[in-house]
Write an enzyme that holds these catalytic residues in place. Structure first.
Site, PDB file in Angstrom:
ATOM      1  N   ALA A  26       0.834  -1.202   0.000  1.00  0.00           N
ATOM      2  CA  ALA A  26       0.000   0.000   0.000  1.00  0.00           C
ATOM      3  C   ALA A  26       0.868   1.251   0.000  1.00  0.00           C
ATOM      4  O   ALA A  26       1.800   1.384   0.799  1.00  0.00           O
ATOM      5  CB  ALA A  26      -0.916  -0.003   1.222  1.00  0.00           C
ATOM      6  N   CYS A  48      -4.381  -8.148   4.611  1.00  0.00           N
ATOM      7  CA  CYS A  48      -4.165  -6.859   5.264  1.00  0.00           C
ATOM      8  C   CYS A  48      -4.754  -6.865   6.674  1.00  0.00           C
ATOM      9  O   CYS A  48      -5.919  -7.220   6.868  1.00  0.00           O
ATOM     10  CB  CYS A  48      -4.774  -5.721   4.456  1.00  0.00           C
ATOM     11  SG  CYS A  48      -4.459  -4.091   5.173  1.00  0.00           S
ATOM     12  N   GLY A  63       8.590  -7.978  -0.927  1.00  0.00           N
ATOM     13  CA  GLY A  63       7.883  -6.739  -0.653  1.00  0.00           C
ATOM     14  C   GLY A  63       8.792  -5.672  -0.091  1.00  0.00           C
ATOM     15  O   GLY A  63       9.445  -4.930  -0.830  1.00  0.00           O
ATOM     16  N   ARG A  64       8.894  -5.591   1.233  1.00  0.00           N
ATOM     17  CA  ARG A  64       9.604  -4.485   1.879  1.00  0.00           C
ATOM     18  C   ARG A  64      11.069  -4.397   1.475  1.00  0.00           C
ATOM     19  O   ARG A  64      11.633  -3.300   1.406  1.00  0.00           O
ATOM     20  CB  ARG A  64       9.479  -4.621   3.400  1.00  0.00           C
ATOM     21  CG  ARG A  64       8.087  -4.331   3.937  1.00  0.00           C
ATOM     22  CD  ARG A  64       8.006  -4.617   5.426  1.00  0.00           C
ATOM     23  NE  ARG A  64       8.182  -6.036   5.715  1.00  0.00           N
ATOM     24  CZ  ARG A  64       8.532  -6.518   6.907  1.00  0.00           C
ATOM     25  NH1 ARG A  64       8.777  -5.681   7.906  1.00  0.00           N
ATOM     26  NH2 ARG A  64       8.647  -7.816   7.092  1.00  0.00           N
TER      27      ARG A  64
END
Length: 330
Positions: free
Chosen positions: A18, A100, A224-225
């Site tokens: 997000a 989420c 992801g991160r």
């Protein structure tokens, strides 16, 4: 790896994040060899009720294809209508968010909240599957306790409803991003699955990607991160999987990517909005570099693309003038 009729060039996938995996960022990941990129999660309600800001999130570029668009929501009818909007936009894959755990999303009954309600989760998956012909994936967490029982329930539903692949981030909803991802759950899910399994969580290097694939048998890995400010992680992992050492990212390459990111953001959002975003986003790419705090301070009031280019140039010149090693420190 195959997701429905889509054959991926390699097993590397950019996770939906997000506020991060927008079109400009996805293009950077694809440049570095990422086989499949996911959009940030998009509100089904926003699409169905024609929010201009939400609909803009569907914009894509041929260079990022194949593209997976992730939607979230709690109402099967609205999710199905949103899925049709996504398919009409030209996306190659649609993904449903079951992972989420942000309070706002949970209160709406979406995201990880659906893992507490298998009947509702099944109704949503069935409605979306019946609404669109393009491949359908789902992204889940372990569930609401460390046993992973919620994940296996969702896998069973997914297989019965015609889902084409499932991605598991093996942390509980309560964990958020704390603690350690339990890769053993990915391995167990893979053993029980008749559809491709994508492993997600704690992949920060080529060694991590290889270890996850070896330990779990997953079909692909989702990063992801670790890709935030470091799209080169994809080329590094590809080199590692091929038994090669990736060359270090040069200062020139790093700043060329930052310049393209700035330009793509301006083209996508317009200069005022893009520059406000870049006040924080450009700082992702300089973590650990000498003088990075001074650079981050200099971009806090960024207002034009030309100003951004000048600040990037000045910082690059500063780094190149130093005789010491300028490889980013963790």
């Amino acid at each position: 790896m195959r997701i429905g009729p889509i054959v991926l060039a390699n097993p590397l996938i950019l996770a939906p994040l997000a506020g991060i995996t927008d079109l400009p960022f996805r293009l950077l990941a694809r440049e570095q060899g990422c086989a499949l990129v996911y959009s940030e999660m998009i509100s089904a309600n926003g699409l169905v009720y024609n929010s201009g800001k939400t609909r803009r999130m569907l914009l894509s570029d041929p260079a990022e294809k194949p593209l997976a668009i992730q939607i979230f929501g709690a109402d099967p009818t609205i999710m199905a209508r949103a899925a049709q909007e996504v398919a009409a936009s030209g996306a190659g894959i649609i993904d449903i968010n079951f992972g989420c755990s942000v309070k706002k999303i949970l209160k709406s009954g979406a995201g990880s909240a659906l893992m507490k309600s298998p009947p509702q989760a099944e109704a949503i998956i069935r409605a979306v599957r019946e609404a669109v012909a393009i491949p359908l994936t789902i992204k889940i967490r372990s569930g609401w306790d460390a046993s992973g029982k919620d994940a296996f329930t969702l896998l069973d539903i997914a297989q019965r409803c015609g889902v084409d692949a499932i991605a598991l981030h093996p942390r509980t909803a309560r964990q958020g991003f704390t603690g350690k991802a339990d890769w053993r759950l990915i391995a167990e899910l893979k053993k029980q699955s008749s559809i491709p399994v994508i492993g997600n969580g704690d992949i920060k290097s080529a060694a991590d990607a290889r270890a996850m694939m070896d330990e779990t048998g997953c079909d692909a890995v989702m990063i992801g991160r670790a890709a935030v400010g470091n799209p080169w992680i994809f080329s590094e992992i590809l080199a590692g999987l091929a038994g090669q050492a990736a060359p270090p990212v040069s200062i020139a390459d790093r700043f060329a990517v930052m310049g393209r990111y700035l330009s793509a953001a301006v083209s996508h959002y317009g200069e005022p909005t893009a520059c406000r975003m870049m006040r924080s986003h450009l700082g992702w790419f300089v973590k650990g570099l000498p003088g990075s705090s001074r650079f981050r301070e200099s971009i806090k009031q960024l207002s034009t693309q030309e100003e951004g280019k000048r600040l990037l140039h000045d910082y690059q010149v500063f780094l190149l003038s130093r005789e010491e090693d300028v490889t980013p420190r963790a």
